[in-house]
Design a protein around this motif. Structure first.
Motif, short mmCIF file in Angstrom:
data_model
loop_
_atom_site.label_atom_id
_atom_site.label_comp_id
_atom_site.label_asym_id
_atom_site.label_seq_id
_atom_site.Cartn_x
_atom_site.Cartn_y
_atom_site.Cartn_z
N THR A 350 14.16 20.99 46.37
CA THR A 350 14.50 20.43 45.06
C THR A 350 14.56 21.53 44.01
O THR A 350 13.82 22.52 44.07
N THR A 367 16.65 16.55 45.36
CA THR A 367 16.96 16.21 43.97
C THR A 367 17.20 17.48 43.15
O THR A 367 16.52 18.49 43.33
N ILE A 368 18.16 17.41 42.23
CA ILE A 368 18.36 18.52 41.29
C ILE A 368 18.53 17.98 39.89
O ILE A 368 19.08 16.89 39.69
N THR A 369 18.04 18.75 38.92
CA THR A 369 18.38 18.49 37.52
C THR A 369 19.58 19.38 37.20
O THR A 369 19.50 20.61 37.30
N CYS A 370 20.68 18.76 36.84
CA CYS A 370 21.91 19.52 36.53
C CYS A 370 21.83 19.95 35.08
O CYS A 370 22.31 19.28 34.17
N ASN A 391 18.08 13.24 47.32
CA ASN A 391 19.46 13.68 47.14
C ASN A 391 20.10 13.12 45.87
O ASN A 391 21.29 12.79 45.84
N ALA A 393 21.16 13.55 41.78
CA ALA A 393 21.55 14.56 40.79
C ALA A 393 21.38 13.95 39.40
O ALA A 393 22.01 12.93 39.09
N VAL A 411 23.97 9.77 41.31
CA VAL A 411 24.30 10.73 40.26
C VAL A 411 24.06 10.02 38.94
O VAL A 411 24.76 9.04 38.63
#
Length: 450
Positions: A350, A367-370, A391, A393, A411
């Motif tokens: 992550t 998980t990512i913080t865009c 998974n 975003a 998303v």
């Protein structure tokens, strides 16, 4: 003797040609800090009245690095005595004790400097005290010739020494404590009439004795006075300082299961009962609280980790990461400029950047913080107790309310209310029998090509 003031002169004008570098030698780092800064930090423990750094012509970056110390330029460089002469105007009116140090000796300790000053201030009132050391191999070091009464009689360069003098194992480390009231007179006696054609500071011993003044020696551990001249010696100094820092950390209550694999910085700060597994790297600006476990192959810099947190394995904490009590940062997780609050879990694969993760929130794998749109950084706020499915975003700026659930694979582009379920993904569509028909068609096409 009555309490005396101290001034420090650090000689740092050498070009360091053997380093094969555009960077001045004394700016090469040891444990992440330029070696001259190690010298300045050790000197600062004495609370000196004046600090003067002697630099070479064109070394503006070095002058900036040693601020706020006074800087004088030695141009052209004509030896160690000439360097101290260049510093004299900055010492005008000073009659305390002058420590002469070298910017390429990053392993010297405050204790060594205190012993050097104490020897200068002893009842015998020596004009100068020179630091000596006894290396395993004296090689071509200058020798300190000490008389039966313990006074230093002379310093002789190896090239000028006879067989008897070369047999002496006590060598000159270069560091000196000199009576500031007598220093100008001693420097005035120096000449460049020697094979080097330079004004050598070591010659003050001869001139002091000619005036009837005594000189003394204080001995140091060879590691403390190690000078750096090339990259190989830089690596040796790095290993020695790492070993020292590890010993200090373990003595203060840190467990290292394989200490030789842990890389520290001079400003790394630990609480008690911290456990560090193998192959952990600390960059600058790290603070670690009590009872923290940092698992193997983690990299931490510019971060704070509160009590009871678990980090890694294979975690990366970048500058601005603040990990609260009991939080978990797991394998292949990167945290940058983000607060992970009490008991939160970010356990797998992550990226959390420019964000807050509220207490007891759970961040699913992948998980990512865009946080970056190519122009600006934006913030993501994840409320306490929120659950972010795998998974996902989170496209910043965005806020996930306390207790909210984000479905896996989503998303998220707008705020999610507290306690809501948010699904931000395409609808699943099934086509019965399609896979078998697809395989038959492709197999027939492949058979025709043979």
């Amino acid at each position: 003797m009555a309490k005396r003031t101290t001034a420090v002169v650090i000689l740092a004008a050498g070009q360091g040609t053997r380093m094969k570098s555009r960077l001045p030698k004394v700016l090469h780092p040891v444990a992440g800090l330029p070696m001259v800064r190690h010298v300045l930090d050790a000197a600062a423990t004495l609370k000196p009245e004046r600090v003067v750094v002697v630099v070479g012509k064109g070394q503006e970056n070095l002058a900036q690095a040693v601020a706020p110390a006074a800087v004088v330029v030695q141009d052209p460089p004509r030896g160690t005595g000439h360097a101290v002469m260049a510093a004299l105007p900055a010492l005008k009116g000073f009659t305390g004790d002058v420590l002469v140090l070298y910017g390429d000796t990053p392993l010297l300790t405050p204790d060594l400097l205190k012993r050097l000053l104490a020897a200068r201030r002893a009842k015998a009132d020596p004009a100068a005290v020179i630091t000596g050391f006894t290396p395993a191999d004296p090689a071509a070091y200058g020798r300190l010739i000490v008389g039966r009464n313990g006074a230093l009689e002379k310093i002789v360069e190896y090239r000028n020494a006879d067989a008897t003098e070369r047999a002496v194992r006590l060598c000159n480390a270069g560091l000196m404590a000199i009576d500031g009231a007598r220093l100008p007179a001693l420097l005035k006696k120096l000449t460049d009439r020697n094979p080097q054609g330079e004004y050598l500071l070591t010659d003050i011993v001869e001139h002091a004795r000619a005036q009837g003044w005594t000189c003394r020696v204080t001995e140091a551990d060879p590691v403390e006075v190690m000078g750096i001249n090339n990259r190989a010696e830089l690596a040796v100094a790095e290993a020695a300082l790492q070993q020292r820092l590890r010993r200090q950390a373990m003595a203060a209550g840190v467990t290292m299961t394989a200490p030789e694999t842990v890389y520290l910085r001079t400003d790394t700060r630990f609480g008690r009962d911290v456990t560090i597994e193998p192959f952990v790297v600390f960059g600058p600006g790290v603070t670690v609280g009590d009872d923290v476990l940092i698992r193997s192959h983690s990299h931490v810099e510019g971060a704070s980790i509160a009590a009871g947190a678990t980090i890694g394995p294979f975690a990366r904490l970048r500058p601005g990461a603040a990990i609260a009590e009991g939080a978990h940062i797991g394998n292949f997780v990167e945290i940058k400029n983000a607060r992970i609050e009490k008991g939160a879990k970010v356990n797998h694969l992550t990226y959390i950047g420019d964000a807050r993760v509220g207490a007891a929130a759970n961040i699913g794998a992948g998980t990512i913080t865009c946080n970056y749109d190519g122009y600006f950084k934006s913030h993501t706020d994840i409320g306490a107790g929120a659950f972010i499915g795998s998974n996902s975003a989170l496209v910043a700026p965005v806020k996930i309310g306390a207790g909210a659930i984000v479905a896996a694979g989503s998303v998220i582009t707008r705020d999610v209310p507290a306690d809501a379920l948010s699904v931000g993904r395409g609808r699943q569509e099934d086509k019965p029998g399609f896979a078998a028909k697809f395989r038959a068609i492709k197999s027939a096409q492949k058979a025709k090509k043979k």
